[in-house]
Motif scaffolding. Structure first.
Motif, short mmCIF file in Angstrom:
data_model
loop_
_atom_site.label_atom_id
_atom_site.label_comp_id
_atom_site.label_asym_id
_atom_site.label_seq_id
_atom_site.Cartn_x
_atom_site.Cartn_y
_atom_site.Cartn_z
N THR A 1 0.92 -1.58 -0.30
CA THR A 1 -0.35 0.14 -0.27
C THR A 1 0.98 1.19 -0.22
O THR A 1 0.37 2.27 -0.69
CB THR A 1 -1.01 0.23 1.34
OG1 THR A 1 -0.14 -0.50 2.33
CG2 THR A 1 -1.98 -1.16 1.29
N THR A 2 1.83 0.80 0.57
CA THR A 2 2.99 2.04 0.28
C THR A 2 3.79 2.32 -0.74
O THR A 2 4.64 3.74 -1.14
CB THR A 2 3.66 2.66 1.41
OG1 THR A 2 4.65 0.65 1.68
CG2 THR A 2 3.06 2.14 3.03
N ARG A 3 4.25 1.81 -1.67
CA ARG A 3 4.55 1.69 -3.00
C ARG A 3 3.74 1.68 -3.52
O ARG A 3 2.32 1.12 -4.17
CB ARG A 3 5.75 0.37 -3.25
CG ARG A 3 6.62 0.17 -2.25
CD ARG A 3 7.33 -0.94 -2.68
NE ARG A 3 8.03 -1.13 -1.47
CZ ARG A 3 9.16 -1.86 -1.45
NH1 ARG A 3 9.08 -2.60 -2.64
NH2 ARG A 3 10.14 -1.86 -0.81
N ASP A 4 4.07 2.53 -5.06
CA ASP A 4 2.50 3.50 -5.84
C ASP A 4 3.26 2.41 -6.73
O ASP A 4 4.08 2.23 -8.59
CB ASP A 4 3.17 4.87 -7.00
CG ASP A 4 2.57 4.48 -7.03
OD1 ASP A 4 2.01 4.78 -8.07
OD2 ASP A 4 2.98 6.37 -7.75
N PHE A 5 2.70 0.49 -7.00
CA PHE A 5 3.12 0.13 -7.46
C PHE A 5 1.73 -0.63 -7.52
O PHE A 5 1.32 -1.84 -7.20
CB PHE A 5 4.06 -1.30 -7.41
CG PHE A 5 4.93 -2.70 -8.16
CD1 PHE A 5 4.82 -2.23 -9.16
CD2 PHE A 5 3.84 -3.50 -8.19
CE1 PHE A 5 5.08 -3.64 -10.39
CE2 PHE A 5 4.42 -4.71 -8.31
CZ PHE A 5 4.99 -4.68 -9.81
N ASP A 6 1.13 -1.24 -9.32
CA ASP A 6 0.01 -1.24 -8.62
C ASP A 6 0.08 -3.03 -10.28
O ASP A 6 0.56 -3.15 -11.31
CB ASP A 6 -1.27 -1.10 -9.71
CG ASP A 6 -1.27 -0.23 -9.00
OD1 ASP A 6 -2.03 -0.38 -8.26
OD2 ASP A 6 -0.70 1.28 -8.97
N ILE A 7 -1.18 -4.07 -9.72
CA ILE A 7 -1.11 -5.16 -11.07
C ILE A 7 -2.22 -5.42 -11.53
O ILE A 7 -2.75 -5.30 -10.27
CB ILE A 7 -0.33 -6.65 -10.49
CG1 ILE A 7 1.21 -6.56 -10.38
CG2 ILE A 7 -0.48 -7.98 -11.19
CD1 ILE A 7 1.72 -7.91 -9.43
#
Lengths: 410, 241
Positions: free
Chosen positions: A111-117
């Motif tokens: 949730t703290t990183r701007d990374f999505d799959i």
């Protein structure tokens, strides 16, 4: 009553109803939130009616022209905790069949990183316009040629020679070839804005840079739900935002385009080669004060199977190339009024047939000028004039068209 | 509610600022009283109105539209406080404007939220709209009271809008559709915002009888009558459903 006059009456009825309902403040103006905001539903409705288009410049398939289109989109997001969101969209055009346009799961592992799959029928990785095809995102009524204009190329049917391909110039809206699927069907645009691909997508943003990569079933021209050639497309996009208001993007996609059935029809059942579409795109956007400028260029190459040409005909030379450039601008004259324009050109590589050397499809140039008036914040009336010029082909070569479109969203 | 009733209700809501203005012109509540003895003029002491506004069914926060075409999760944003209400006199005493000067107010754009979400000002006030986010906003309003469009401007920049007419102005961002705010423009100074507990206090109200209205997120109460005595404090609570 013909189909078109039905659409005209429907469009007129919608205009009258929408304006009256807006005046009465009956129409919703915000997304609908359910279950304490865990489910959000929004909608986009657009009704366009314009001149007849006998040159098929604005058709997105055999039946639908963007200038005579009633479209309803319903989108929903279902949040299941901080890590998972299910997103979907259904769409109907001219009150036809309701189709799923998007359906995918967005996973945020940290949730703290701007990374999505994202997994499922995912938004296009390639290009800039494909993710803003909603009528309220498009300041004009027509679409950029690269995303809408139907070339004569089909993934499931192939010409037996360069001569056969050149005979079909300009009739991409309904074309038939001698190899592969014998049925009449439409060709593909450089990049499809009307269907999303199926696969897995990863996206991250670090500072001014964002990057996206995807593995999908189809290609940018022919997004698919079910694979037709056992190949996967790889696509990537990098976006840079050096200053506020400026976006510079570049995209690359490569994947097998020709269906296995068509390739076997051209080369025999033993063949198992992949015939790739490779596309590169560059785009830039800059906005400041009351103006917005967008530039997008796309280059695409398709490898196609070269069958033995019939006697007295010349074989295809592969790959087939196409390139497009569009320049779009919008300027707000008043809080409720803007003007916009787009210059657009779509060109094709040369192919040599018995009759000479010509671009394999007829190049098209389009200029569209529009104005948009906000009746209320989420109810927009657009009017547009469009000039289309096609260099060759068997259909009408020049067309001036007029269209009006009413757009409502919540 | 019939169509005619709806229309009347709507026209009442739209017309309320106009009513304020007309009342301002026509009403006559003397700001000074003449004492009966020996021609000595004694200024009436202003009073105040205080109370509490209870919002029974708070308005829902405008959610971000489902970003189906987004390549990832959008950045987080602040959630505006929708419980702040505005309480104001329906009609202003005569002379209310003799001491009123248009000042400055600020409505910031921060974390995709207008801060404050509700601003109550007098006519002649200039509101500055700074952009405290790292990306563009485009503040605009299509309200009849004061339509404007500030265009797109970057972090640290600010653009002003002067409000010269009374009324309610809905403010939006053209880029972020979930961003919205209210500016209530009065042509008198007799209004107050509620605090975090819903309490309010309208100061310096000349003695007299008034109608008082509480407003929250587009919903208004009926005008409630109240009398402010010389130097007194009148109490009035509201419940908005």
């Amino acid at each position: 009553m013909t189909g078109l006059s039905r659409i005209a009456r429907l469009a007129l009825l919608l205009v009258v109803c929408a304006v009256r309902l807006a005046d009465a403040q009956v129409l919703p103006s915000e997304p609908i939130a359910l279950a304490n905001g865990r489910v959000i539903v929004s909608g986009d409705l657009s009704a366009a009616y314009g001149s007849a288009d006998p040159g098929f410049f604005n058709f997105t398939d055999y039946e639908h022209s963007t200038l005579r289109l009633f479209r309803v989109d319903l989108t929903a997001a279902v949040k299941a905790g901080p890590h998972f969101t299910l997103l979907g969209e259904i769409r109907t055009e001219n009150l036809g069949k309701v189709r799923p346009y998007a359906l995918y799961l967005r996973i945020r592992p940290w949730t703290t990183r701007d990374f999505d799959i994202q997994v499922g029928r995912v938004p296009p990785t390639f290009g800039a316009f494909a993710r803003r095809t909603y009528a309220n995102d498009n300041p004009l009524i027509g679409y950029p040629l690269a995303y809408q204009y139907l070339t004569t190329l089909r993934p499931d049917a192939l010409p037996a020679s360069a001569d056969e391909l050149l005979r079909k110039r300009s009739i991409g809206w309904l074309v038939r070839y001698s190899l592969g699927d014998p049925a009449l069907d439409h060709g593909v645009p450089l990049v499809s804005a009307f269907r999303w691909d199926t696969g897995v997508q990863a996206h991250t943003t670090v500072g001014i840079l964002s990057a996206t990569a995807a593995v999908t079933t189809g290609t940018v021209s022919n997004p698919l739900f079910s694979d037709d050639n056992h190949g996967r497309q790889l696509a990537g996009r990098v976006e840079l935002r050096p200053v506020a208001g400026m976006v510079l993007g570049t995209s690359l996609a490569r994947g097998p385009f020709i269906s296995q059935a068509a390739a076997r029809a051209a080369l025999g059942d033993a063949q198992d080669a992949e015939f790739m579409q490779t596309a590169w795109g560059g785009d830039a956007e800059y906005s400041r004060d009351h103006y917005l400028l967008r530039l997008e260029t796309i280059v695409s190459r398709w490898q196609v199977p070269i069958a033995a040409a019939p006697p007295s005909q010349i074989a295809l030379q592969t790959p087939l190339g196409a390139f497009s450039t569009s320049l779009e601008g919008r300027y707000k004259l008043r809080p409720d009024l803007y003007v916009a324009a787009r210059y657009d050109h779509l060109g094709f590589s040369d192919e040599t047939g018995a009759a000479g050397t010509l671009p394999w499809d007829a190049p098209v140039t389009r200029v569209e000028i529009a104005a948009g008036y906000s009746i209320q914040r989420n109810l927009l009336l657009k009017i547009a004039v469009q000039h289309n010029d096609r260099d060759g082909g068997v259909l009408q070569q020049v067309a001036h068209m007029f269209a009006a479109q009413l757009v409502f969203w919540f | 509610m019939t169509r005619a009733q709806r229309k009347e209700h709507r026209s009442q809501r739209v017309a309320r600022p106009a009513v304020i203005f007309v009342s301002f012109v026509l009403s006559f509540v003397p700001l000074v009283s003449v004492a009966p003895k020996a021609g000595i003029v004694i200024a009436a002491r202003p009073g105040s109105i205080r109370g509490r506004v209870e919002v029974r069914r708070p308005a829902a926060v405008v959610e971000r539209r489902p970003g189906v075409a987004d390549l990832g999760t959008p950045a987080g944003r602040d959630v505006p406080n929708l419980l702040r209400s505005v309480v104001y006199l329906e009609s202003a005493p005569r002379g209310a404007f003799e001491t009123s000067e248009g000042g400055h107010a600020v409505m910031d754009q921060r974390n995709e939220t207008f801060v404050p979400h509700v601003l109550a000002i007098t006519t002649g006030t200039t509101v500055d709209f700074p952009n405290s986010d790292k990306f563009y906003h485009n503040v605009f309003s299509l309200s009849k009271t004061r339509p404007f469009d500030l265009g797109r401007y970057a972090t640290g920049a600010s653009r002003p809008v002067r409000f010269d007419r009374a009324g309610i102005v809905r403010v939006f961002c053209d880029i972020h559709s979930h961003m919205n705010a209210y500016i209530l423009v009065f042509n008198h100074p007799f209004f107050a915002m509620t605090d975090a507990e819903g309490r309010y206090r309208i100061e310096n109200v000349p003695p007299g009888s008034y109608g008082v209205i509480a407003w929250n997120e587009g919903t208004s109460s009926e005008a409630r009558p109240i009398t402010v005595a010389d130097g007194g404090v009148a109490e009035l609570d509201f419940t908005l459903r």
